[in-house]
Design an enzyme around this catalytic site. Sequence first.
Site, PDB file in Angstrom:
ATOM      1  N   GLU A  55      -2.105   4.547  -1.099  1.00 35.79           N
ATOM      2  CA  GLU A  55      -2.398   4.754  -2.514  1.00 35.79           C
ATOM      3  C   GLU A  55      -2.682   6.231  -2.757  1.00 35.79           C
ATOM      4  O   GLU A  55      -3.820   6.687  -2.559  1.00 35.79           O
ATOM      5  CB  GLU A  55      -3.636   3.952  -2.926  1.00 35.79           C
ATOM      6  CG  GLU A  55      -3.495   2.465  -2.756  1.00 35.79           C
ATOM      7  CD  GLU A  55      -4.441   1.713  -3.682  1.00 35.79           C
ATOM      8  OE1 GLU A  55      -3.946   1.012  -4.555  1.00 35.79           O
ATOM      9  OE2 GLU A  55      -5.669   1.889  -3.551  1.00 35.79           O
TER      10      GLU A  55
ATOM     11  N   HIS B 229     -11.046   2.104  -0.017  1.00 38.55           N
ATOM     12  CA  HIS B 229     -10.416   2.465  -1.291  1.00 38.55           C
ATOM     13  C   HIS B 229     -10.859   3.878  -1.670  1.00 38.55           C
ATOM     14  O   HIS B 229     -12.022   4.250  -1.471  1.00 38.55           O
ATOM     15  CB  HIS B 229     -10.804   1.465  -2.380  1.00 38.55           C
ATOM     16  CG  HIS B 229      -9.951   1.593  -3.604  1.00 38.55           C
ATOM     17  ND1 HIS B 229     -10.099   2.629  -4.501  1.00 38.55           N
ATOM     18  CD2 HIS B 229      -8.914   0.847  -4.051  1.00 38.55           C
ATOM     19  CE1 HIS B 229      -9.184   2.500  -5.456  1.00 38.55           C
ATOM     20  NE2 HIS B 229      -8.462   1.434  -5.212  1.00 38.55           N
TER      21      HIS B 229
HETATM   22  C1  PEP Z   1      -6.004   0.655  -7.165  1.00 39.94           C
HETATM   23  O1  PEP Z   1      -6.983   1.281  -7.529  1.00 39.94           O
HETATM   24  O2  PEP Z   1      -6.033   0.008  -6.100  1.00 39.94           O
HETATM   25  C2  PEP Z   1      -4.830   0.697  -8.011  1.00 39.94           C
HETATM   26  C3  PEP Z   1      -3.694   0.546  -7.437  1.00 39.94           C
HETATM   27  O3  PEP Z   1      -5.039   0.914  -9.363  1.00 39.94           O
HETATM   28  P1  PEP Z   1      -3.891   1.041 -10.504  1.00 39.94           P
HETATM   29  O4  PEP Z   1      -2.829   0.021 -10.184  1.00 39.94           O
HETATM   30  O5  PEP Z   1      -4.610   0.737 -11.760  1.00 39.94           O
HETATM   31  O6  PEP Z   1      -3.355   2.427 -10.408  1.00 39.94           O
END
Ligand code: PEP
Length: 242
Positions: free
Chosen positions: A159, A91
């Site tokens: 992400e 992450h």
């Molecule tokens: C995450 O940190 O994995 C994430 C997707 O956070 P958010 O949905 O709050 O942006």
Amino acid sequence: MIPKLVIANWKMAIDRASVSQFLNEWEASHIPSDVTALIAPPALFLSDIKDITGAALCAQDVSAHELGAHTGEISAQMLSEFNCSHGLVGHSERRLAWNESNALVAAKARRLEASGICPVICVGESKDVRDSGDAESVVAKQVLASAEGLVSAPVIAYEPIWAIGSGEAATPKIADSMHAAIKAALSARFDEPTSVLYGGSVNEANAGDFLACESIDGLLVGGASLKAASFTNICQSVGDRR
Ligand code: PEP
């Protein structure tokens, strides 16, 4: 139809009373059959949610070590004893705050795989890299290095760092294009197709748009997954793609 994987990443943003409340409000029967819902609680709360119906368990992180004198660490074997079917690694919060390298992320992913847990490798570019126009090649390299030594294709969670917790999600078009680049990079490495999830400011309003994209195999949801109603609605928005 292959079910879409929707993972709730609770991070360290929940206390035990709120976990209880989530369980009281969670109605598994409302999760569509073409969604596999997973919950990634803080490790201490895995035992609190182990009997949940309609959702599987996911770890938020794992030690790169097999066992031994590693104070504070949690091994893949321990996670498997708590029935985690999946485990997050890499992450961006860990890559940035703990300086986790691709090599370390790959070592963690291999530990999960060796214990029969499917690794979910998180990747994503910074705002600067996005603005430079190099995002897809940078992320493709990050993916390959983070999956080094795995026998089977991991799940990848794309992400973008600028989208996490910012309220500024990527557009489905950006995610779609990145997912195609990630799948192309991994197709040369693994025989089986790779599932790629999108994460970053997913909410009840935009989840259906992401799930409607063929190349988006699911979602990783942070803030909007902390309440059972909101997470259920996100899972249900898979229906919007039909
Ligand atoms: C995450 O940190 O994995 C994430 C997707 O956070 P958010 O949905 O709050 O942006």
